[in-house]
Design an enzyme around this catalytic site. Structure first.
Site, short mmCIF file in Angstrom:
data_model
loop_
_atom_site.label_atom_id
_atom_site.label_comp_id
_atom_site.label_asym_id
_atom_site.label_seq_id
_atom_site.Cartn_x
_atom_site.Cartn_y
_atom_site.Cartn_z
CG ASP A 70 -4.51 -12.68 15.43
OD1 ASP A 70 -3.46 -12.98 14.84
OD2 ASP A 70 -5.37 -11.93 14.93
CG LEU A 71 -6.35 -7.10 17.32
CD1 LEU A 71 -5.76 -6.00 16.44
CD2 LEU A 71 -7.28 -6.51 18.37
CB SER A 96 -0.77 -0.01 10.89
OG SER A 96 0.60 -0.29 10.71
CE1 TYR A 107 -4.77 -11.08 9.33
CE2 TYR A 107 -3.47 -9.14 8.74
CZ TYR A 107 -3.79 -10.15 9.64
OH TYR A 107 -3.15 -10.20 10.84
CB SER A 139 -6.04 6.53 11.10
OG SER A 139 -5.26 7.04 10.05
CD GLU A 141 -4.17 7.47 5.06
OE1 GLU A 141 -4.73 6.95 4.09
OE2 GLU A 141 -3.33 8.37 4.95
CE1 TYR A 163 -4.69 1.35 9.24
CE2 TYR A 163 -4.88 3.53 8.26
CZ TYR A 163 -4.58 2.73 9.34
OH TYR A 163 -4.19 3.31 10.53
P1 NAP Z 1 2.55 -0.66 13.87
O1 NAP Z 1 3.93 -0.26 14.27
O2 NAP Z 1 2.31 -1.21 12.50
O3 NAP Z 1 2.04 -1.72 14.95
C1 NAP Z 1 0.89 -2.48 14.73
C2 NAP Z 1 0.75 -3.49 15.86
O4 NAP Z 1 -0.42 -4.29 15.62
C3 NAP Z 1 1.92 -4.48 15.95
O5 NAP Z 1 2.17 -4.74 17.31
C4 NAP Z 1 1.36 -5.72 15.26
O6 NAP Z 1 1.99 -6.93 15.67
C5 NAP Z 1 -0.07 -5.67 15.77
N1 NAP Z 1 -0.99 -6.49 14.97
C6 NAP Z 1 -1.15 -6.51 13.63
N2 NAP Z 1 -2.08 -7.41 13.28
C7 NAP Z 1 -2.53 -7.97 14.44
C8 NAP Z 1 -3.47 -8.99 14.73
N3 NAP Z 1 -4.17 -9.58 13.78
N4 NAP Z 1 -3.65 -9.31 16.03
C9 NAP Z 1 -2.96 -8.71 17.02
N5 NAP Z 1 -2.04 -7.74 16.79
C10 NAP Z 1 -1.83 -7.39 15.51
O7 NAP Z 1 1.53 0.56 14.05
P2 NAP Z 1 1.72 1.92 14.90
O8 NAP Z 1 2.34 2.93 14.01
O9 NAP Z 1 2.31 1.61 16.21
O10 NAP Z 1 0.20 2.36 15.05
C11 NAP Z 1 -0.58 1.94 16.17
C12 NAP Z 1 -2.05 2.03 15.81
O11 NAP Z 1 -2.38 3.39 15.48
C13 NAP Z 1 -2.50 1.21 14.61
O12 NAP Z 1 -3.81 0.78 14.85
C14 NAP Z 1 -2.48 2.19 13.47
O13 NAP Z 1 -3.36 1.78 12.45
C15 NAP Z 1 -2.93 3.45 14.17
N6 NAP Z 1 -2.46 4.72 13.64
C16 NAP Z 1 -1.14 4.91 13.40
C17 NAP Z 1 -0.70 6.14 12.95
C18 NAP Z 1 0.76 6.42 12.71
O14 NAP Z 1 1.07 7.41 12.03
N7 NAP Z 1 1.68 5.63 13.26
C19 NAP Z 1 -1.63 7.18 12.76
C20 NAP Z 1 -2.96 6.93 13.05
C21 NAP Z 1 -3.38 5.72 13.50
P3 NAP Z 1 3.36 -7.43 15.00
O15 NAP Z 1 4.47 -6.66 15.69
O16 NAP Z 1 3.38 -8.88 15.30
O17 NAP Z 1 3.28 -7.11 13.54
O1 F7E Z 2 2.97 7.10 3.33
C1 F7E Z 2 3.96 8.41 0.05
C2 F7E Z 2 2.65 7.65 0.15
O2 F7E Z 2 3.11 4.77 4.15
C3 F7E Z 2 2.97 8.52 3.42
C4 F7E Z 2 0.15 4.84 8.65
O3 F7E Z 2 0.76 4.93 9.92
O4 F7E Z 2 -0.24 7.20 8.60
C5 F7E Z 2 0.37 6.14 7.91
O5 F7E Z 2 -0.16 6.01 6.60
C6 F7E Z 2 2.95 9.11 2.03
C7 F7E Z 2 1.88 8.54 1.11
O6 F7E Z 2 2.02 6.58 5.58
C8 F7E Z 2 6.57 6.01 -0.69
O7 F7E Z 2 2.07 7.51 -1.15
C9 F7E Z 2 5.93 7.93 -1.45
O8 F7E Z 2 1.30 9.61 0.40
O9 F7E Z 2 4.45 6.58 5.32
P1 F7E Z 2 3.22 6.17 4.61
P2 F7E Z 2 0.45 6.78 5.33
O10 F7E Z 2 -0.03 6.07 4.13
O11 F7E Z 2 0.17 8.23 5.42
C10 F7E Z 2 -1.66 7.08 8.78
C11 F7E Z 2 -2.13 8.28 9.56
C12 F7E Z 2 -2.05 5.77 9.35
O12 F7E Z 2 -3.05 5.67 10.06
C13 F7E Z 2 -1.34 4.57 8.84
O13 F7E Z 2 -1.48 3.50 9.76
O14 F7E Z 2 4.21 8.82 1.40
N1 F7E Z 2 5.10 7.61 -0.42
N2 F7E Z 2 6.83 6.96 -1.65
C14 F7E Z 2 5.48 6.42 0.07
N3 F7E Z 2 5.00 5.69 1.10
C15 F7E Z 2 5.61 4.51 1.38
N4 F7E Z 2 5.16 3.76 2.42
N5 F7E Z 2 6.67 4.05 0.64
C16 F7E Z 2 7.19 4.76 -0.42
O15 F7E Z 2 8.15 4.33 -1.06
#
Ligand code: NAP
Ligand code: F7E
Length: 348
Positions: A70-71, A96, A107, A139, A141, A163
């Protein structure tokens, strides 16, 4: 891929059970790596996304190994890193979900910020014995209430959620460990990237899952929050290649990965429902539960640096992405419909 000693490279992935971790593990195995992943103990199985690449670790040809961890447990991370001695460490683990980070801010910081520091500390200790390289999943974000558009590696951060604040901390510590300890550590500033493996509570997957279930009569309505936000959406499979390229370069640096195009949630709804010959306006309703205390209105990335230095480019448009997610989810919905029909037959 071989390291300086001529042996196949070894990588350690945190977050291997997540969307990106699973695609990255596939890529590294294809490149000939030994891959180690950290998995959280859970009362139900959480390895669905990697089950297809997992083989019995007792097999002589096994190349994927999983470890509980765990991280938030820095001692455990250090022990794993010192035992495995990875050539490359990819820190993809995080809480995430931006909306969830408002409900669980402490958390989120423990996992996403302090967790990243735990990884860097473990890497620093290994690096004294054997060179290692670290990728930190930063990210878009972090740009938050954006100060310029498009956003580049030089755009100042203005985070808008717990986040994003946690990711800004991790970003700066990664740069700090590069400067202070000469650690090969890179930040990938990744804009939103999606896939059929995207978690079902992120907006794109929520839309493609619901639309395909609506198409087959399994669901009537889709409840969403803010439809006006704009995102630069790419395909996760394209993006994990960019992560890997960062760690193959001669010098460590920070890079934006994006598509350079931005779309509203409404446009993503158009692409999804049109592919199913439906009109989303007949099915979508607003639920204020999905609004956020602070929203990020517009993200649009400039990936010129990654293109010029790493030769990386996105290969999948937003429309193609929506369509490939719909095609996958339609198959899931069809299977669900078949199961429902069988269950009905049994109870008749
Ligand atoms: P994801 O599908 O939510 O995967 C997150 C991973 O982190 C899962 O394997 C989760 O384990 C693990 N995790 C969560 N809490 C942990 C803990 N306390 N200790 C160890 N492992 C833990 O995210 P993703 O979309 O693949 O994204 C990968 C990374 O890129 C993340 O850091 C995210 O914040 C970042 N990121 C994502 C995006 C995007 O658009 N997808 C964009 C920019 C940055 P479980 O499977 O057990 O939950
Ligand atoms: O929301 C709007 C919401 O939760 C995108 C993560 O991977 O990308 C992700 O973060 C947009 C937002 O992604 C719903 O308000 C509307 O404007 O899919 P999302 P996110 O917040 O952009 C970044 C780059 C990361 O790093 C993060 O880990 O969509 N929205 N209606 C909604 N979003 C959600 N989840 N659910 C709704 O019903």
């Amino acid at each position: 891929m071989s390291n300086a000693s001529g042996n196949p490279k070894t990588a350690l992935i945190t977050g291997i059970t997540g969307q990106d971790g699973s695609y990255l593990a596939e890529l590294l195995l294809e490149e000939g790596y030994f891959v180690h992943g950290i998995v959280r103990r859970s009362s139900t199985f959480n390895t669905d996304r990697i089950d297809h690449i997992y083989t019995d670790p007792h097999n002589a040809d096994a190349r994927l190994f999983l470890h509980y961890g765990d991280l938030t447990d820095g001692q455990n991370l250090t022990n794993l890193v010192l035992n495995i001695e990875p050539d490359e460490i990819y820190n993809l683990g995080a809480q995430s979900h931006v909306r969830v980070s408002f409900d669980n801010p402490v958390y989120t910081v423990q996992t996403t910020a302090v967790g990243a520091l735990n990884v860097l500390e473990a890497a620093r200790q290994l690096n004294r014995k054997k060179p290692t390289r670290v990728y930190q999943a930063s990210s878009s974000e972090m740009f938050g209430d954006v100060l310029e558009t498009p956003q580049t590696e030089k755009t100042p951060f203005q985070p808008q959620s717990p986040y994003a604040c946690a990711k800004v901390y991790a970003f700066h510590q990664t740069v700090n460990y590069r400067h202070a300890y000469d650690l090969f550590a890179c930040n990938g500033i990744l804009f939103n990237h999606e896939s059929p493996r995207r978690g079902e509570t992120f907006v794109t997957r929520k839309i493609t899952r619901a639309a395909t279930r609506i198409k087959l009569g399994l669901q009537e309505k889709l409840y969403l929050g803010n439809l006006d936000a704009k995102r630069d959406w790419g395909y996760a499979k394209d993006y994990v290649r960019g992560m890997w390229l960062m760690l193959q370069h001669d010098t460590p640096d920070d890079y934006v990965l994006a598509t350079g195009e931005t779309y509203t949630i409404r446009q993503f709804l158009d692409y999804t429902f049109e592919h199913l010959e439906l009109d989303w306006k007949d099915y979508v309703e607003t639920d204020p539960r999905y609004f956020r205390p602070t929203e990020v209105d517009l993200l649009l990335g400039d990936y010129s640096k990654a293109k010029n230095v790493l030769g990386w480019e996105p290969e999948t448009s937003c429309k193609e992405l929506a369509q490939l997610m719909v095609d996958y989810d339609l198959e899931l919905a069809r299977n669900e419909a078949v199961r429902a029909t069988i269950a009905q037959g049994k109870s008749a």
